[in-house]
Design an enzyme around this catalytic site. Sequence first.
Site, PDB file in Angstrom:
ATOM      1  N   SER A 197       0.750  -1.206  -0.014  1.00 25.66           N
ATOM      2  CA  SER A 197      -0.142  -0.167  -0.127  1.00 25.66           C
ATOM      3  C   SER A 197       0.910   1.373  -0.150  1.00 25.66           C
ATOM      4  O   SER A 197       0.790   2.140   0.781  1.00 25.66           O
ATOM      5  CB  SER A 197      -0.873  -0.020   1.099  1.00 25.66           C
ATOM      6  OG  SER A 197      -1.701  -1.236   0.862  1.00 25.66           O
ATOM      7  N   ARG A 212       7.548   6.442  -4.251  1.00 26.28           N
ATOM      8  CA  ARG A 212       7.918   7.053  -3.043  1.00 26.28           C
ATOM      9  C   ARG A 212       7.566   6.196  -1.824  1.00 26.28           C
ATOM     10  O   ARG A 212       6.077   5.764  -1.945  1.00 26.28           O
ATOM     11  CB  ARG A 212       7.676   8.418  -2.949  1.00 26.28           C
ATOM     12  CG  ARG A 212       6.277   8.764  -3.060  1.00 26.28           C
ATOM     13  CD  ARG A 212       5.823  10.331  -2.846  1.00 26.28           C
ATOM     14  NE  ARG A 212       4.458  10.392  -3.595  1.00 26.28           N
ATOM     15  CZ  ARG A 212       4.115  10.471  -4.560  1.00 26.28           C
ATOM     16  NH1 ARG A 212       5.131  11.098  -5.430  1.00 26.28           N
ATOM     17  NH2 ARG A 212       2.591  10.813  -4.871  1.00 26.28           N
ATOM     18  N   ASP A 250      -4.172  -1.330  -1.049  1.00 23.64           N
ATOM     19  CA  ASP A 250      -5.128  -1.811  -0.307  1.00 23.64           C
ATOM     20  C   ASP A 250      -6.504  -1.240  -0.814  1.00 23.64           C
ATOM     21  O   ASP A 250      -7.505  -1.628  -0.615  1.00 23.64           O
ATOM     22  CB  ASP A 250      -4.853  -1.333   1.054  1.00 23.64           C
ATOM     23  CG  ASP A 250      -4.115   0.149   1.436  1.00 23.64           C
ATOM     24  OD1 ASP A 250      -4.372   0.935   0.358  1.00 23.64           O
ATOM     25  OD2 ASP A 250      -4.212   0.476   2.424  1.00 23.64           O
TER      26      ASP A 250
HETATM   27  C1  BGC Z   1      -0.353   5.246   0.408  1.00 22.95           C
HETATM   28  C2  BGC Z   1      -1.386   4.630  -0.596  1.00 22.95           C
HETATM   29  C3  BGC Z   1      -2.425   3.553   0.617  1.00 22.95           C
HETATM   30  C4  BGC Z   1      -3.058   4.572   1.810  1.00 22.95           C
HETATM   31  C5  BGC Z   1      -3.704   3.983   2.728  1.00 22.95           C
HETATM   32  C6  BGC Z   1      -0.982   6.096   1.561  1.00 22.95           C
HETATM   33  O1  BGC Z   1       0.284   6.422   2.302  1.00 22.95           O
HETATM   34  O2  BGC Z   1       0.456   6.141  -0.214  1.00 22.95           O
HETATM   35  O3  BGC Z   1      -0.962   3.601  -1.269  1.00 22.95           O
HETATM   36  O4  BGC Z   1      -3.303   3.287  -0.220  1.00 22.95           O
HETATM   37  O5  BGC Z   1      -1.576   5.159   2.416  1.00 22.95           O
HETATM   38  O6  BGC Z   1      -2.680   2.827   2.981  1.00 22.95           O
END
Ligand code: BGC
Length: 517
Positions: A197, A212, A250
């Site tokens: 995620s 990133r 996610d």
């Molecule tokens: C991430 C996402 C993720 C979200 C929730 C963010 O910091 O960049 O990819 O879906 O957090 O977990």
Amino acid sequence: MPLSRRGSGTLLTPTGQHLAMHTRTQDDESLPHATKRRAHFATDLWLHSAKWSIRTMTDHLRRLETLFTLTPQRMRMITQSFRETLENGLEKVDQVVPMIPTFVFGWPSGQEQGDYLAIDLGGTNLRVCLVHLQGKGKFEVTQSKYRLSEEQKQDEGQKLFDFCAESLKTFIDSNSGEDGILHLEPGEKLPLGFTFSYPCKQNSIDHGILIRWTKGFGAPNTEGENVAEMFQKSLDKFELPVTLTALINDTTGTLIASHYVNPHTRIACIFGTGCNAAYMEHVKDIPKIKDLGIDGGMDMVINCEWGAFDSFEHEHLPRSKYDISIDESSNKPGEQAFEKLISGRYLGEILRLVICELIDDGILFLGQNTYKVEVTNALDTALLSLMESDPTEELLMIIGIFSHFFALETTLAERQFLRAIARLIGRRAARLSACGIGAIVGKMGYLENGCAVGCDGSLYNKYPGFAGRIQEGLVDIFGEKARNIYTHHAEDGSGVGSAIIAAMTKARKDAGIHAHL
Ligand code: BGC
């Protein structure tokens, strides 16, 4: 500009008087109501008596209310620029909000069946699950959770993936054998969905270049790398009987899992340690992937990575000096601007910075030793939830929190004040979230017929009133029609969602539909 901190304490003077010291070093023009007091004699205790400090707190509350409150008009402006940003991300590659094509095509049929493994590297935990899809929207999940340490988040990337593979091995070993739930034939491999995620640029469903790290992760030698390949290396090292079928976010998993059980779902959001959303887009409306030659009549999930909205330029969001301070002292200054105003990783710290400033100003905890609350990140967002949900008139929960965690005694006026600030911070987070949802709703034209928004994450699930405040925010943006849009608690995206996506992908590839993607 970082907030200055000096703290407070008491001194016994040679004449036997108690002197309460409060030191601040930074003059702050932006705080017209701030009262500068450098020392107070405890014999002047009337100063701290209800009347004087209540009035001062009231002044501060008014100031903070102005700072943290979003008017409906401001929300509509944010929603509009949010929508333009989303459209831009679909049009061009490498935008700040990257609008990532996920290669998850269309909705599940609800008939997906079979056993799938899923591994989820989240912001706080690593989770391993075995999902048994039974069709007709039914499933069974067996899972183990492993807590991630702060060191692991900063350690070498390959080591982090080795830890994931090792935990998967432990899970497989402990669930195999005669009494276990896993019965693999020699040479048989189970399909594995990897929920990772963090923003990854994907060329196909089993590929992802990490753009990133977010949520405080900083593992070196991972940004710019294909994390699916790195994880495969670790899987090979531990000789695991699995095939990495899909790399998913996610939000993507949450969208698919929520639709599996509630077909009205059109959007999914995570409001947890991080925040983000995914929705289903028409391939013909994703100009930047035109070259791939995908049938324009198909649909594909877009992982928005909306936490990055307004990063770097900071043109649209109302950032207070507390938000700026958190951003500047984070491991990724300038990045994830939207997320830093909303997600569970930051809300507690916003409140803590407000508290520290008011200690410096001699408004809170007079004459007490405040060193415990002065530690960065000492106030978890979970405590804000507890403060807001305190049902007692005396606010006993808040007494408990401050004495237990920070060795501080609180007056009733202080507790009411602290709760009011928590409410402002929580409400702003929910209303900004409504702007993000509003941008997708507006773009996709979901207002007339309505839709469901599947939401997951600790803020949505545990923060009192968060869902209601999102709804209220949507009404402020769109008027009464917004009642057609409703959020609901999502199904487990990173377990069930990942399994369904693995099943959908296998079926798609077996049918030869864009099998190379
Ligand atoms: C991430 C996402 C993720 C979200 C929730 C963010 O910091 O960049 O990819 O879906 O957090 O977990």
